[in-house]
Design an enzyme around this catalytic site. Structure first.
Site, short mmCIF file in Angstrom:
data_model
loop_
_atom_site.label_atom_id
_atom_site.label_comp_id
_atom_site.label_asym_id
_atom_site.label_seq_id
_atom_site.Cartn_x
_atom_site.Cartn_y
_atom_site.Cartn_z
N HIS A 72 -58.84 -5.20 13.81
CA HIS A 72 -60.02 -4.87 13.01
C HIS A 72 -61.27 -5.36 13.74
CE1 HIS A 72 -58.00 -4.29 8.82
NE2 HIS A 72 -57.56 -3.46 9.74
N TYR A 200 -64.82 -6.04 1.22
CA TYR A 200 -65.12 -7.16 0.32
C TYR A 200 -66.20 -6.66 -0.63
CZ TYR A 200 -62.75 -10.51 3.42
OH TYR A 200 -61.82 -11.20 4.17
N PRO A 292 -59.07 -17.81 -0.64
CA PRO A 292 -58.67 -16.82 0.38
C PRO A 292 -59.82 -15.96 0.92
CG PRO A 292 -57.77 -16.26 -1.80
CD PRO A 292 -58.42 -17.59 -1.94
N LYS A 296 -59.03 -17.84 5.83
CA LYS A 296 -58.98 -19.01 6.72
C LYS A 296 -57.75 -19.90 6.53
CE LYS A 296 -62.47 -18.19 9.14
NZ LYS A 296 -61.87 -17.11 9.88
N TYR A 384 -65.88 -15.56 10.95
CA TYR A 384 -64.77 -14.73 10.47
C TYR A 384 -63.71 -14.56 11.55
CZ TYR A 384 -62.52 -11.22 7.54
OH TYR A 384 -61.62 -10.55 6.75
C1 LIG Z 1 -50.85 -16.39 -3.19
C2 LIG Z 1 -51.47 -16.83 -1.88
C3 LIG Z 1 -52.23 -15.91 -1.14
C4 LIG Z 1 -52.79 -16.29 0.07
N1 LIG Z 1 -53.53 -15.41 0.79
C5 LIG Z 1 -54.09 -15.80 1.95
C6 LIG Z 1 -54.86 -14.91 2.72
O1 LIG Z 1 -55.06 -13.74 2.35
N2 LIG Z 1 -55.39 -15.35 3.89
C7 LIG Z 1 -55.16 -16.64 4.34
O2 LIG Z 1 -55.61 -17.00 5.43
N3 LIG Z 1 -54.44 -17.49 3.64
C8 LIG Z 1 -53.90 -17.10 2.46
N4 LIG Z 1 -53.17 -17.97 1.77
C9 LIG Z 1 -52.98 -19.29 2.33
C10 LIG Z 1 -51.89 -19.29 3.37
O3 LIG Z 1 -50.79 -18.57 2.90
C11 LIG Z 1 -51.53 -20.76 3.63
O4 LIG Z 1 -52.67 -21.37 4.16
C12 LIG Z 1 -50.35 -20.92 4.57
O5 LIG Z 1 -49.16 -20.50 3.96
C13 LIG Z 1 -50.21 -22.38 4.97
O6 LIG Z 1 -49.00 -22.57 5.64
P1 LIG Z 1 -48.25 -23.97 5.55
O7 LIG Z 1 -47.04 -23.80 6.38
O8 LIG Z 1 -49.20 -25.06 5.87
O9 LIG Z 1 -47.88 -24.15 4.00
P2 LIG Z 1 -46.86 -23.30 3.12
O10 LIG Z 1 -46.89 -21.87 3.49
O11 LIG Z 1 -47.15 -23.68 1.71
O12 LIG Z 1 -45.44 -23.86 3.52
C14 LIG Z 1 -45.01 -25.14 3.11
C15 LIG Z 1 -43.49 -25.15 3.09
O13 LIG Z 1 -43.05 -26.45 2.75
C16 LIG Z 1 -42.00 -26.35 1.82
N5 LIG Z 1 -41.96 -27.61 1.06
C17 LIG Z 1 -42.78 -28.03 0.07
N6 LIG Z 1 -42.43 -29.24 -0.36
C18 LIG Z 1 -41.37 -29.62 0.38
C19 LIG Z 1 -40.58 -30.77 0.41
N7 LIG Z 1 -40.79 -31.79 -0.43
N8 LIG Z 1 -39.58 -30.84 1.29
C20 LIG Z 1 -39.33 -29.81 2.16
N9 LIG Z 1 -40.06 -28.69 2.17
C21 LIG Z 1 -41.07 -28.59 1.30
C22 LIG Z 1 -42.35 -25.14 0.97
O14 LIG Z 1 -41.20 -24.60 0.33
C23 LIG Z 1 -42.93 -24.21 2.02
O15 LIG Z 1 -41.94 -23.37 2.60
C24 LIG Z 1 -52.60 -17.62 0.55
C25 LIG Z 1 -51.85 -18.53 -0.20
C26 LIG Z 1 -51.29 -18.16 -1.40
C27 LIG Z 1 -50.49 -19.16 -2.20
#
Ligand SMILES: Cc1cc2nc3c(=O)[nH]c(=O)nc-3n(C[C@H](O)[C@H](O)[C@H](O)COP(=O)(O)OP(=O)(O)OC[C@H]3O[C@@H](n4cnc5c(N)ncnc54)[C@H](O)[C@@H]3O)c2cc1C
Length: 389
Positions: A72, A200, A292, A296, A384
């Site tokens: 994009h 947006y 969201p 980021k 962005y």
């Molecule tokens: C509904 C939704 C929509 C989103 N949309 C966007 C978007 O459009 N654009 C964007 O940039 N970001 C978006 N985000 C944010 C983005 O998805 C997150 O920033 C990203 O998933 C972060 O990755 P992470 O691995 O740090 O955390 P997570 O993806 O939360 O992964 C953490 C992992 O740790 C595991 N876990 C938790 N506790 C424990 C424990 N005690 N022991 C072992 N494992 C554990 C969980 O099961 C999970 O698999 C969105 C988030 C949500 C919830």
């Protein structure tokens, strides 16, 4: 059992770190509380900054991404029924990549499985011990059996509700938070996107976002009340409300269909400091959350992983702790800028329940300035597409 690094959380942060470390010969065990299918079924982010794409390449997991992603070069901002284009490519010579988080996670899981590196699913009662000493360890249970892993370092990649952040004592941990007075109702539908690039939209009925995952899969969001539940919104009600919030030309060409996923996400800005305590490092959503708007969340998780990965490689390959010692400072410097940008875009485009006429005029002036001023658009484009690591 012993491992150089224990990674808590098998989301994108944990799996990306695991894969990067594996390629450098640094051993890491991943502990995930859910099943593999559950993690791969989560529908989340979709816009990747070039820094994240480069990390995927460095991790050796970008073949499918390079084949299937969309580029994009800009985005559309709609105000009431009017629309303008912010052309990232023309403004700053950069673009963003569209490739779903679900696909990113799948690629990382498949790559990890091919290496034979260990991921333990369905772990319970994960507890971090002695992170402030030179001999930390992690205990947990799986299938009712108590287990222990001794390690050099622990990466807390367990998201906002994980245990890692809570392990840092209250006397050390500082938390900064803003909870927004609305949520996003999102649906996924197997329909062609209404537009090639994201729209947006700010309207007097509230915010809307037209996004997509690929040429046949669309993701749409509307700002909703925090008291709404998914059951309050039939597909028809969603599509009708979306049409009212986007410009007429988009509303007229919108192809609707049954939703294959529908969910409500609350919006929050959150940062914890520091991101390191002893031998425990927080990464991604474990340390910070953004609304969201501006995409980021996943990208900021990726930049944390970049800093931690570099620090660990510097330590294991050259015996130099400088990178891990400066991890928290480096990661937070970038995190706060992403927080600012997400907060700004959210404030710019949403209707807040307590907005006065003055607030509305300020918001409108801000949007008009963005529409008319190339420098303002450059600032938006720079943030962005993603600030450099
Ligand atoms: C509904 C939704 C929509 C989103 N949309 C966007 C978007 O459009 N654009 C964007 O940039 N970001 C978006 N985000 C944010 C983005 O998805 C997150 O920033 C990203 O998933 C972060 O990755 P992470 O691995 O740090 O955390 P997570 O993806 O939360 O992964 C953490 C992992 O740790 C595991 N876990 C938790 N506790 C424990 C424990 N005690 N022991 C072992 N494992 C554990 C969980 O099961 C999970 O698999 C969105 C988030 C949500 C919830």
């Amino acid at each position: 059992m012993r491992s150089q690094v224990v990674i808590i959380g098998g989301g994108p942060s944990g799996m990306l770190l695991g894969q990067l470390l594996h390629r450098k010969g640094i051993e890491a065990v991943v502990l995930e509380r859910k099943t593999r299918d559950y993690v791969l079924g989560r529908i989340r982010a979709g816009i990747l900054e070039s820094g994240m794409v480069d990390l995927m390449r460095e991790a050796g997991v970008a073949d499918r991404l390079d084949r299937e992603c969309f580029t994009h070069d800009g985005t559309l901002i709609a105000v009431d029924r009017d629309m303008f284009h912010v052309d990232f490519k023309a403004l700053i010579g950069q673009s963003v990549t569209l490739y779903g988080q679900t696909e990113v996670t799948r690629d990382l899981y498949e790559a990890r499985e091919a290496t034979g590196a260990q991921t333990i699913f369905n772990v319970e009662d994960v507890t971090i011990h002695d992170a402030d000493t030179d001999a930390p360890h992690v205990t947990f249970s799986v299938d009712g059996q108590a287990r222990r892993i001794d390690c050099d370092y622990i990466a807390g990649c367990d998201g906002f509700h994980g245990v890692s952040r809570q392990t840092i004592p209250d006397s050390v941990r500082r938390e900064y938070e803003k909870v927004y007075p609305f949520g996003w109702l999102g649906i996924l539908s197997e329909t062609p996107p209404v537009n090639e690039e994201l729209i947006y939209a700010s309207s007097e009925r509230g915010f809307a976002l037209c996004s997509m995952r690929n040429a046949a899969l669309s993701r749409y969001y509307i700002q909703c009340s925090l008291s709404d539940s998914v059951e309050d919104w039939s597909d028809d009600a969603f599509w009708d409300e979306l049409r009212r919030r986007i410009p007429e030309e988009a509303a007229d060409s919108l192809v609707t269909g049954p939703s294959i996923e529908k969910s409500i996400a609350p919006l929050r800005s959150f940062v914890t400091e520091p991101m390191r305590w002893g031998r425990l490092f927080l990464c991604g959503d474990a340390a910070h959350i953004v609304p969201p708007t501006g995409a980021k969340g996943l990208n900021t998780a990726a930049s944390d992983i970049h800093y931690l990965y570099e620090g660990l490689v510097q330590l294991y390959e050259a015996g130099d702790p400088e990178g891990i010692d400066r991890y928290s400072e480096r990661a937070l410097a970038r995190v706060w800028k992403a927080e600012r940008f997400s907060w700004w875009m959210t404030t710019l485009l949403h209707r807040f329940p307590d907005m006065s006429e003055f607030d509305l005029r300020m918001q409108r002036a801000d949007i008009d300035f963005l529409r008319e001023n190339r420098d303002a658009q450059k600032v938006m484009a720079t943030n962005y597409v993603g600030l450099p690591y």
